[in-house]
Design an enzyme around this catalytic site. Sequence first.
Site, PDB file in Angstrom:
ATOM      1  N   ILE A  79       0.853  -1.188   0.000  1.00 27.59           N
ATOM      2  CA  ILE A  79       0.000   0.000   0.000  1.00 27.59           C
ATOM      3  C   ILE A  79       0.889   1.239   0.000  1.00 27.59           C
ATOM      4  CG2 ILE A  79      -1.811   1.233   1.249  1.00 27.59           C
ATOM      5  CD1 ILE A  79      -2.519  -1.479   2.561  1.00 27.59           C
ATOM      6  N   CYS A  80       0.542   2.179  -0.856  1.00 28.13           N
ATOM      7  CA  CYS A  80       1.318   3.414  -0.959  1.00 28.13           C
ATOM      8  C   CYS A  80       0.874   4.403   0.113  1.00 28.13           C
ATOM      9  CB  CYS A  80       1.143   4.026  -2.344  1.00 28.13           C
ATOM     10  SG  CYS A  80       2.038   5.584  -2.554  1.00 28.13           S
ATOM     11  N   LEU A  81       1.774   4.661   1.059  1.00 29.75           N
ATOM     12  CA  LEU A  81       1.543   5.658   2.111  1.00 29.75           C
ATOM     13  C   LEU A  81       2.795   6.511   2.265  1.00 29.75           C
ATOM     14  CD1 LEU A  81      -0.030   3.413   4.919  1.00 29.75           C
ATOM     15  CD2 LEU A  81      -1.260   5.011   3.467  1.00 29.75           C
ATOM     16  N   THR A 115      -1.789   3.950  -4.832  1.00 29.53           N
ATOM     17  CA  THR A 115      -1.324   2.661  -5.336  1.00 29.53           C
ATOM     18  C   THR A 115      -1.684   1.569  -4.316  1.00 29.53           C
ATOM     19  OG1 THR A 115       0.531   3.721  -6.468  1.00 29.53           O
ATOM     20  CG2 THR A 115       0.689   1.352  -6.081  1.00 29.53           C
TER      21      THR A 115
END
Length: 229
Positions: A79-81, A115
Amino acid sequence: MIMTNESSVNLQEPVSHVTARPSPNDILEWHYVLEGSEGTPFAGGYYYGKIKFPPEYPFKPPGISMVTPNGRFMTQKKICLSMSDFHPESWNPMWSVSSILTGLLSFMMDNSPTTGSVTTTVDEKQRLAKSSLAFNCKNATFRKMFPEYVEKYEQQQLAENPVPEQVSLVPRQKEKSRPLLEKDGIEGLNKVEAPRDIKHHRRQSFPTWMVVLLVSVFGIVMALPLLQL
């Protein structure tokens, strides 16, 4: 690598709706459970996932993924963070496991695309929330890492599907069999004993009849001389 204080920090400073523990075999791999917040489509949901820290932690950010189907993020995908390895430029070495998961939970309640995110309806998120704990409990690692959630699931199942009381059938069988025994026994006994009783009755009545007949004949014989006079 500096991970010595992560476990103690997580236990001393618990975060609401967040539970996290390191893997027994790999201190760089953490397992977490996020509980859906009330008033959101995720309410009642339990979302299991993993955080994979690099050997350079805390100087480099971790990778974050989710295992439980949730309607917000893809499963088994990073996960995009801003706190993940997608953005090393924004990473802060002071961020702990608690900080990362608090940020993930907050971002999960948002609808911003990123994403690794997916778009689903509220109904779909609610459906997945209801089935999340059952899904997690099928995972052997989850069961081992979070036994308290497994117990919670079992309690829910017991509340929704109570086990019927085990009523002994022996008394009922006795109650059912007793009339049959009484009925069949008495009638059967009467049927069996009736001929014997009749014969016995006949044996008793036959001598009596003979006695009466003999008395009558004897009386007539004794009366004959009197009639001749």
